[in-house]
Design an enzyme around this catalytic site. Structure first.
Site, short mmCIF file in Angstrom:
data_model
loop_
_atom_site.label_atom_id
_atom_site.label_comp_id
_atom_site.label_asym_id
_atom_site.label_seq_id
_atom_site.Cartn_x
_atom_site.Cartn_y
_atom_site.Cartn_z
N ASP A 207 0.83 -1.20 0.00
CA ASP A 207 0.00 0.00 0.00
C ASP A 207 0.87 1.27 0.00
OD1 ASP A 207 -2.82 0.95 0.33
OD2 ASP A 207 -1.99 1.90 2.12
N GLU A 257 14.99 -14.77 0.36
CA GLU A 257 15.42 -15.85 1.25
C GLU A 257 14.51 -17.06 1.11
OE1 GLU A 257 15.59 -14.61 5.33
OE2 GLU A 257 16.82 -12.88 4.78
C1 NOJ Z 1 -4.40 2.95 -0.91
C2 NOJ Z 1 -5.54 2.02 -0.67
O1 NOJ Z 1 -5.78 1.27 -1.83
C3 NOJ Z 1 -6.70 2.86 -0.24
O2 NOJ Z 1 -7.90 2.15 -0.22
C4 NOJ Z 1 -6.37 3.47 1.09
O3 NOJ Z 1 -7.39 4.37 1.47
C5 NOJ Z 1 -5.05 4.23 1.05
N1 NOJ Z 1 -4.02 3.54 0.34
C6 NOJ Z 1 -4.53 4.47 2.44
O4 NOJ Z 1 -4.11 3.26 3.00
#
Ligand code: NOJ
Length: 552
Positions: A207, A257
């Site tokens: 993310d 790894e």
């Molecule tokens: C990207 C994620 O896909 C989204 O849904 C989220 O709100 C933001 N990152 C923050 O984590």
């Protein structure tokens, strides 16, 4: 393990299906999807022919951002199930030849995470606070935020705590950004990576991968926009900071790894091809989402340019291109393509970017189906977001009192946010919440439109020409023919308004050609056996907004 999915380089050509657990399938009837629901639908996914699933966060979470606010990275949210069920899912998916990728959220934790709670309790200047980004405020009494950074969802990116300090959150106030310069944070996340690798997962989707490092001078933005211009020589202070690459080099050594090596896919919104592929150098991440493709308008010139740029830039670092049309953060392709495509802002992805443009949903669906075949014929890997295989449109009329996405509140009610693409899936044309929950279950966590019965999986199952059968046939051919996936690609001469390319054959097999007609009139297809088409053909004529695959 089935076919090509058994090889160590599976991620170079995989079709990865995104499961958004809250909205996929609800086995226990509380109106929220769960791990047992995912397990119950593995036969659907196997029959669809996907190579892998990516599961959006399933960790314990106060759900201030639908699970992207994680309070424990090494457990399962009780609403979703248990660790034992997650283990069973991983084993059953592998049994069915499906790899499992899960989401990791390293830019921020939940404010309920024990580390943040300790940081709050420990006070200014403590080692506990150093795990996050606490600063004194500006102004005589420190009553102003440390700088002018804004949350991605709207409003200031800083919140003040009781003792007067401020902490940074690039998303909601309940998602404090962590300090990646802290060795303790690095160790913490490495432990979480290993925790799940050891349980058998095949990779992570990362993310906001481009957000982890910050310019520690914390300079004001003074209106600096992101993405930066292609030729910009300066950096942005909190996106795509050069030092972020060091983190992923460390992560890569952890993945390597394991045998076979585990794979990473970065969520990297940088809007510049050369900066994107910098994350895909051989000692960093394996793949990244191609948001340039997702946000390209349905226009042949734009798409051709994105395809060329993608293939060339990825080749420069030896990474496979990937292709994606949707996810849980963007308006569904049917609804984007239903609208006028000329003159959109760069990276248009939510319905606010399409405001004032009337929709033709039949056209949108025709284009989304054509786009799916176009995408699945391109070299490299592809992502399919749950519900795309049913041709779902965005749910545009969720009453505002039912909205859950923090974007609605943080934008002061100017942006309805992302709930429209997160509505629970319709599995059956009849029954409680279209079969999302068992009979008699609670109302789904987001209301479903009342005209989705014809889109339900069981209403499309075995129906010739349905979107579900189109996806099954396409993924079946992808598995069968060596020309698909990673490999060579060349444009073919074609009439105006047509994008045509060839994927040369391999291993003694003939290759495949893909033709997509963007023009207003049908065009004659070249000679050859038609393997599949996204809509009905008129004899040898390819109608507008239709893709056909032909044997080369
Ligand atoms: C990207 C994620 O896909 C989204 O849904 C989220 O709100 C933001 N990152 C923050 O984590």
């Amino acid at each position: 393990m089935q076919g090509r999915n058994a090889d160590d380089d599976w991620w170079r050509h995989a079709v990865v299906y995104q499961v958004y657990p809250r909205s996929f399938a609800d086995a226990d009837g509380d109106g929220v999807g769960d791990v047992a629901g995912i397990r119950s639908k593995l036969p659907h996914l196997a029959a669809l022919g996907v190579d892998a699933i990516w599961i959006s966060p399933w960790y314990p979470s106060p759900m201030k951002d639908a699970g992207y606010d994680v309070s424990d990275y090494r457990d399962i949210e009780p609403v979703f199930g248990t660790l034992a069920e997650a283990d069973a899912l991983i084993a059953e998916a592998h049994e069915a030849g499906i790899k499992v990728i899960i989401d990791i959220v390293p830019n921020h934790t939940s404010d309920q995470h024990v580390l943040f709670q300790r940081a709050l309790a420990a006070g200014p200047g403590s080692p506990e606070r150093d795990l996050f980004i606490f600063r004194d405020g500006r102004g005589a009494g420190g009553e102003l935020p440390p700088n002018d950074w804004q949350s991605t969802f709207g409003g200031p990116a800083w919140t003040r705590v009781a003792d007067g300090q401020w902490y940074l959150h690039l998303f909601t106030p309940e998602q404090p950004d962590v300090n990646w310069r802290s060795p303790a944070i690095r160790a913490e996340f490495e432990t979480s990576l290993r925790f799940w690798f050891d349980r058998g997962i095949d990779g992570f989707r990362i993310d906001v991968a481009h957000g982890l490092e910050k310019d520690w001078a914390l300079p004001d933005l003074n209106g600096l926009e992101f993405p930066l211009e292609d030729d910009a020589e300066h950096d942005h202070p909190h996106w795509d900071q050069p030092r972020v690459h060091d983190i992923f080099r460390e992560w890569r050594t952890v993945a390597d790894e394991y045998s076979p090596s585990r794979a990473f896919c970065g969520e990297i919104w940088v809007g510049r091809a050369h900066r994107l592929v910098a994350y895909l150098r051989p000692d960093e991440l394996h793949t990244a989402f191609n948001f340039d493709f997702l946000t390209a308008p349905w226009l042949p010139g734009d798409l051709r340019a994105v395809i060329d740029r993608t293939i060339d830039s990825h080749a420069s670092v030896g990474a496979p291109p990937t292709w994606v049309l949707g996810n849980h953060d963007v308006a569904r392709p049917v609804s984007r393509y239903a609208r006028e495509q000329q003159g959109l802002v760069k990276m248009a992805r939510n319905l606010v970017h399409f405001e004032g443009r009337p929709a033709d949903f039949e056209l949108g669906l025709r284009r989304a189906r054509a786009a799916a075949l176009l995408m699945l014929a391109l070299p490299g890997g592809a992502y399919v977001y749950q519900g795309e295989e049913l041709g779902l449109p965005e749910a545009e009329h969720i009453p505002v009192e039912a909205l859950q996405d923090p974007v609605w509140v943080q934008s002061n009610g100017t942006d309805k946010g992302r709930d429209g693409c997160r509505v629970p899936l319709p599995w059956t044309a009849s029954g409680t919440s279209y079969g999302f929950s068992p009979a008699g279950g609670a109302a789904p966590w987001l209301p479903q439109p009342d005209d989705w019965a014809p889109l339900a999986a069981d209403a499309q199952d075995g129906v010739e020409g349905s979107t579900l059968e189109l996806y099954r046939a396409a993924l079946g051919l992808r598995r069968e023919l060596a020309a698909f996936g990673d490999g060579d690609f060349a444009w073919l001469d074609a009439p105006d308004g047509v994008l045509a390319f060839t994927r040369p054959g391999r291993a003694g097999e003939p290759g495949v050609r893909s033709w997509t007609n963007f023009g207003p009139d049908a065009v004659a297809l070249p000679e050859g056996e038609v393997l599949l088409a996204s809509g009905p053909l008129a004899g040898v004529m390819l109608p507008p907004d239709t893709t056909a695959w032909l044997r080369a």
